[in-house]
Design a protein around this motif. Structure first.
Motif, PDB file in Angstrom:
ATOM      1  N   MET A  98       0.924  -1.113   0.048  1.00  0.00           N
ATOM      2  CA  MET A  98      -0.308  -0.031  -0.025  1.00  0.00           C
ATOM      3  C   MET A  98       1.069   1.277   0.085  1.00  0.00           C
ATOM      4  SD  MET A  98      -2.853  -1.094   2.473  1.00  0.00           S
ATOM      5  CE  MET A  98      -2.006  -1.954   4.029  1.00  0.00           C
ATOM      6  N   GLY A  99       0.479   2.393  -0.341  1.00  0.00           N
ATOM      7  CA  GLY A  99       0.835   3.526  -0.713  1.00  0.00           C
ATOM      8  C   GLY A  99       1.566   3.728  -1.768  1.00  0.00           C
ATOM      9  N   LEU A 100       1.302   3.027  -3.032  1.00  0.00           N
ATOM     10  CA  LEU A 100       1.895   2.996  -4.039  1.00  0.00           C
ATOM     11  C   LEU A 100       1.358   3.769  -5.231  1.00  0.00           C
ATOM     12  CD1 LEU A 100       1.612  -0.978  -4.455  1.00  0.00           C
ATOM     13  CD2 LEU A 100       3.515   0.119  -3.698  1.00  0.00           C
ATOM     14  N   SER A 101      -0.018   4.270  -4.877  1.00  0.00           N
ATOM     15  CA  SER A 101      -0.679   5.306  -6.180  1.00  0.00           C
ATOM     16  C   SER A 101      -0.104   6.543  -6.031  1.00  0.00           C
ATOM     17  CB  SER A 101      -1.920   5.135  -5.770  1.00  0.00           C
ATOM     18  OG  SER A 101      -2.429   3.658  -5.986  1.00  0.00           O
ATOM     19  N   ARG A 102       0.138   7.237  -7.196  1.00  0.00           N
ATOM     20  CA  ARG A 102       0.368   8.599  -7.259  1.00  0.00           C
ATOM     21  C   ARG A 102      -0.395   8.994  -8.690  1.00  0.00           C
ATOM     22  NH1 ARG A 102       2.067   7.384  -3.379  1.00  0.00           N
ATOM     23  NH2 ARG A 102       4.030   7.935  -2.378  1.00  0.00           N
ATOM     24  N   PRO A 103      -0.877  10.207  -8.569  1.00  0.00           N
ATOM     25  CA  PRO A 103      -1.130  10.973  -7.444  1.00  0.00           C
ATOM     26  C   PRO A 103      -2.070  10.370  -6.347  1.00  0.00           C
ATOM     27  CG  PRO A 103      -2.407  11.951  -9.070  1.00  0.00           C
ATOM     28  CD  PRO A 103      -1.670  10.944  -9.784  1.00  0.00           C
ATOM     29  N   GLY A 104      -2.077  10.715  -5.120  1.00  0.00           N
ATOM     30  CA  GLY A 104      -2.944  10.014  -4.181  1.00  0.00           C
ATOM     31  C   GLY A 104      -2.108   8.980  -3.335  1.00  0.00           C
ATOM     32  N   SER A 105      -2.315   8.345  -2.353  1.00  0.00           N
ATOM     33  CA  SER A 105      -1.732   7.359  -1.614  1.00  0.00           C
ATOM     34  C   SER A 105      -3.089   6.683  -0.715  1.00  0.00           C
ATOM     35  CB  SER A 105      -0.685   7.889  -0.752  1.00  0.00           C
ATOM     36  OG  SER A 105      -0.142   6.961  -0.037  1.00  0.00           O
ATOM     37  N   GLU A 106      -2.630   5.344  -0.382  1.00  0.00           N
ATOM     38  CA  GLU A 106      -3.481   4.532   0.424  1.00  0.00           C
ATOM     39  C   GLU A 106      -2.849   4.923   1.972  1.00  0.00           C
ATOM     40  OE1 GLU A 106      -3.043   2.464  -3.611  1.00  0.00           O
ATOM     41  OE2 GLU A 106      -1.638   3.454  -1.898  1.00  0.00           O
ATOM     42  N   ILE A 107      -1.921   5.466   2.183  1.00  0.00           N
ATOM     43  CA  ILE A 107      -1.520   5.534   3.396  1.00  0.00           C
ATOM     44  C   ILE A 107      -1.609   7.131   3.879  1.00  0.00           C
ATOM     45  CG2 ILE A 107       0.679   5.424   4.963  1.00  0.00           C
ATOM     46  CD1 ILE A 107       1.578   3.295   3.228  1.00  0.00           C
ATOM     47  N   LYS A 108      -1.962   7.479   5.182  1.00  0.00           N
ATOM     48  CA  LYS A 108      -2.192   8.475   5.559  1.00  0.00           C
ATOM     49  C   LYS A 108      -0.945   8.776   6.762  1.00  0.00           C
ATOM     50  CE  LYS A 108      -5.033  10.348   3.093  1.00  0.00           C
ATOM     51  NZ  LYS A 108      -5.421   9.209   2.217  1.00  0.00           N
ATOM     52  N   THR A 109      -0.452   9.840   7.121  1.00  0.00           N
ATOM     53  CA  THR A 109       0.344  10.020   8.257  1.00  0.00           C
ATOM     54  C   THR A 109      -0.159  11.012   9.358  1.00  0.00           C
ATOM     55  OG1 THR A 109       1.354  11.485   6.883  1.00  0.00           O
ATOM     56  CG2 THR A 109       2.586   9.133   6.840  1.00  0.00           C
ATOM     57  N   TYR A 110       0.475  10.829  10.629  1.00  0.00           N
ATOM     58  CA  TYR A 110      -0.246  11.804  11.656  1.00  0.00           C
ATOM     59  C   TYR A 110       0.895  12.121  12.544  1.00  0.00           C
ATOM     60  CZ  TYR A 110      -4.610   9.539   9.778  1.00  0.00           C
ATOM     61  OH  TYR A 110      -5.653   9.199   9.158  1.00  0.00           O
ATOM     62  N   ILE A 111       0.577  13.219  13.250  1.00  0.00           N
ATOM     63  CA  ILE A 111       1.406  13.615  14.472  1.00  0.00           C
ATOM     64  C   ILE A 111       0.586  13.695  15.454  1.00  0.00           C
ATOM     65  CG2 ILE A 111       3.041  15.274  15.512  1.00  0.00           C
ATOM     66  CD1 ILE A 111       4.343  15.849  12.825  1.00  0.00           C
ATOM     67  N   ASP A 112       0.971  12.757  16.571  1.00  0.00           N
ATOM     68  CA  ASP A 112      -0.216  13.132  17.778  1.00  0.00           C
ATOM     69  C   ASP A 112      -1.560  12.856  17.332  1.00  0.00           C
ATOM     70  OD1 ASP A 112       1.759  13.246  19.676  1.00  0.00           O
ATOM     71  OD2 ASP A 112       1.662  15.432  19.712  1.00  0.00           O
ATOM     72  N   ASN A 113      -1.833  11.853  16.421  1.00  0.00           N
ATOM     73  CA  ASN A 113      -3.170  11.563  15.919  1.00  0.00           C
ATOM     74  C   ASN A 113      -3.605  12.692  15.243  1.00  0.00           C
ATOM     75  OD1 ASN A 113      -3.283   8.899  17.270  1.00  0.00           O
ATOM     76  ND2 ASN A 113      -3.718  10.135  19.078  1.00  0.00           N
TER      77      ASN A 113
END
Length: 649
Positions: A98-113
């Motif tokens: 996962m996280g393979l697609s561009r533009p866009g991504s299947e993975i999201k990232t967070y800092i302190d949720n």
């Protein structure tokens, strides 16, 4: 307690206290934790991998990709020792395909949720995710609606906070190495009765192993909290980042007259109110993020040209954990996010459109996502507990149709083993990448086919276990299957004497199946060995990138006399590179050879520099392996650095 020993309390039976379910296993003395993530299983039978700040130190990680390089099921890509060139091949993270697609991504990232990524193009920018000043990093390798939503996998970084006792403590680290690589990190935390604070600052730079392979990262973050009474606490935190990275280019092609650069910066402000009673605990958090991701290209040599992308993200996070009966837990929550931005593009030389700058303000995307979950701990006998769970998350999007994602699982828990099964539905909405792509083709802006898209969906199932063979040996296993459908794609046409066109549509599906197996054992006092294997198999007709069929991880961590040794190694079979373009006309035929890369860090204590004071040497790519994450982008051979660490408390 011995300075070089860490007492690890590992879960073995279910505890429901303070509304938190955990797995509680017998106290085990672990003399040295390997440089890998610890696997945790929550009350919904979902797994996560947690990397502590100690592991970040032992990996000598200056950024997120370095911190995750030895986590099973995770692949990375990069161009340079410091800095990520955008969120594509130049610096990205992939989890179980996962996280393979561009533009866009299947993975999201967070800092302190709190979400922190590039919403204009829908993917993470690793340079906006500093690892210094972080207490730990949690990797969720599947959709987990009880944690967060609008993704198929996610990564959350938790910042350091002050401990329960009054006083001030701090850590500092500085190193210098090959390619004029400098890394400097400082963090402080303190408490005075009901008031606490934290402050962290980091700077790293490198010229890189190749011409135009330089990068620089700079960040600062801080927080303050106030305990109103024994039940309530309020606080505020902030962060600012400023980074730049260059693209050294494909070494089989002529170098451009001007090397492309990617500059990123961001600011984050959050405020929270937290409460904790006997049967209810929860938190309400509000946040606001702003930032830029700017590509500066050579307007003469071709490529995308210049693209300046501004973004704003605002929203709330509310979560309550309630214990209405003995052994039971009810989880309630609500997430709200609003994202907006703009794209200012100057295409490279291409005739009539040459050097025509156009700015487009993108539509605002709003997502409201309430969720609920219920779990119960049922004691079967004096040794075993059964923990069933179920829940649902709802999505209401202002641009696309609403969706509902159920989830649930069941775990069988004892002092020596936890056997689990979970299933969940992942929902991943298209974002600003739809109109942003069409905005990058000025004459195509009238085409609004992105409005016809729908959310991508994943059906996830996983079964596995955690087994404690004895006090010195642990084994983790997992078998999983992920089926993705309704993938967002576009068809790009460029017919002579006609305007170019990019039309979006929803198309196709693929299935990923895999196995993760890992084990760790203390072979001699104060020396622990780890080994992991990940197998990935997909039935897609397309060549999914960054999906090696087999990947192995290994680590040795511990003490030889007073010397602390940390060795990590990764081997992966050949894989296709270049992220999976959503363009239906694109193919992926570039195969990168498999490789083995090993790294080592050796430190010696210096008591005069504090409890964590040390001098250390780091050597990367010990065996001078020739490898790359993209064809034409060789990574450095053997290189190293030396440094000092200091602390006080």
């Amino acid at each position: 307690m011995n300075l070089y020993k860490t007492k690890l309390a590992i879960a073995a039976s279910l505890i429901v206290a303070g509304n938190v379910y955990a797995q509680s296993l017998p106290n085990v003395i672990v003399t040295a934790k390997p440089d890998v993530a610890e696997i945790e299983i929550d009350r919904f039978s979902s797994t996560s991998a947690v990397i502590t700040d100690e592991t970040i130190r032992d990996l000598h990680a200056a950024d997120l990709s370095s911190a995750l390089r030895n986590t099973p099921g995770t692949q990375i890509t990069r161009y340079n020792p410091v800095g990520s060139f955008g969120g594509d091949q130049g610096g990205s993270i992939f989890i179980r395909g996962m996280g393979l697609s561009r533009p866009g991504s299947e993975i999201k990232t967070y800092i302190d949720n709190v979400p922190m990524y590039m919403p204009v193009w829908g993917h993470a920018l690793l340079d906006l995710l500093p690892v210094n000043g972080m207490r730990d990093i949690t990797i969720y390798k599947s959709p987990q609606p009880q944690i967060n939503g609008n993704n198929f996998a996610s990564i959350n970084l938790n910042t350091k906070t002050a401990g329960p006792n009054n006083g001030v403590s701090g850590n500092a680290r500085v190193s210098y190495g090959s390619y004029n690589t400098v890394i400097e990190q400082v963090d402080l935390a303190g408490r005075s009765n009901d008031v606490d604070f934290s402050l962290a600052q980091g700077f790293s730079k490198s010229n890189g192993a190749r011409a135009n392979g330089s990068g620089q990262l700079a960040n600062i973050m801080g927080s303050a909290g106030f305990k109103i009474d024994q039940n309530w606490k309020v606080g505020i935190s902030g962060m600012a980042l400023n980074n730049t990275a260059k693209d050294p280019g494909n070494n089989t092609l002529p170098s451009p007259a001007i090397a492309p650069t990617y500059d990123s910066n961001a600011q984050m402000v959050t405020a929270f109110a937290r409460h904790n009673y006997d049967s209810v605990e929860g938190e309400f958090r509000i946040y606001s993020n702003t930032g830029n991701g700017n590509l500066n290209n050579d307007l003469i040599s071709g490529g995308w040209g210049n693209s300046y992308n501004n973004f704003t993200m605002q929203g709330i996070r509310w979560k309550e954990s309630i214990t209405p009966w003995q052994g039971g837990n009810v989880l309630l929550g609500l997430d709200y996010d609003s994202s907006s931005g703009s794209v200012t593009s100057t295409p490279a030389f291409n005739g009539a459109l040459s050097n025509v700058t156009a700015k487009t303000t993108l539509p605002t995307y709003k997502l409201t996502s309430p969720y609920i979950g219920i779990s119960h701990s049922l004691m079967l006998n004096s040794k075993w507990s059964l923990v069933p769970s179920a829940g649902v998350r709802n999505y209401q999007n202002n641009q696309y149709a609403s969706k509902t994602a159920p989830y649930g699982g069941i775990s069988l828990v004892s002092d020596v083993a936890t056997i689990f099964f979970n299933a969940s539905q992942g929902i991943n909405y298209p974002g600003m990448e739809g109109p942003a792509l069409q905005a990058s083709i000025p004459v195509n802006w009238a085409n609004q086919s992105w409005k016809n898209l729908s959310a991508e969906e994943m059906s996830h199932m996983e079964v596995g276990g955690k087994f404690f063979i004895d006090k010195k040996t642990r084994i983790d296993t997992s078998l999983f299957q992920d089926t993705i459908k309704n993938r967002s794609v576009f068809t790009f046409t460029n017919v002579p004497f006609a305007p170019p066109n990019a039309a979006w549509s929803t198309y196709g599906q693929y299935t990923m199946q895999g196995v993760e197996l890992s084990a760790q054992r203390e072979f001699i006092p104060e020396l622990t060995v780890f080994g992991g294997w990940t197998y990935l198999n997909n039935n897609s007709a397309e060549n999914l990138p960054y999906v090696p069929q087999n990947a192995f991880n290994a680590a040795i961590t511990g003490y030889l006399g007073k010397f602390r040794l940390s060795v990590d190694a990764q081997y992966q079979t050949s894989f296709y590179s270049q992220t999976l373009s959503r363009n239906t006309g694109s193919t992926n035929t570039t195969l990168v050879n498999g490789s083995t890369v090993a790294n080592a860090r050796v430190s010696y204590p210096v008591p005069e520099l504090g409890r964590k004071g040390e001098v250390f040497v780091m050597v990367e790519n010990i065996f001078n392996q020739q490898y790359s994450y993209r064809q034409g982008y060789p990574m450095p051979g053997t290189w190293g650095s030396v440094g000092l660490s200091a602390s006080f408390n």
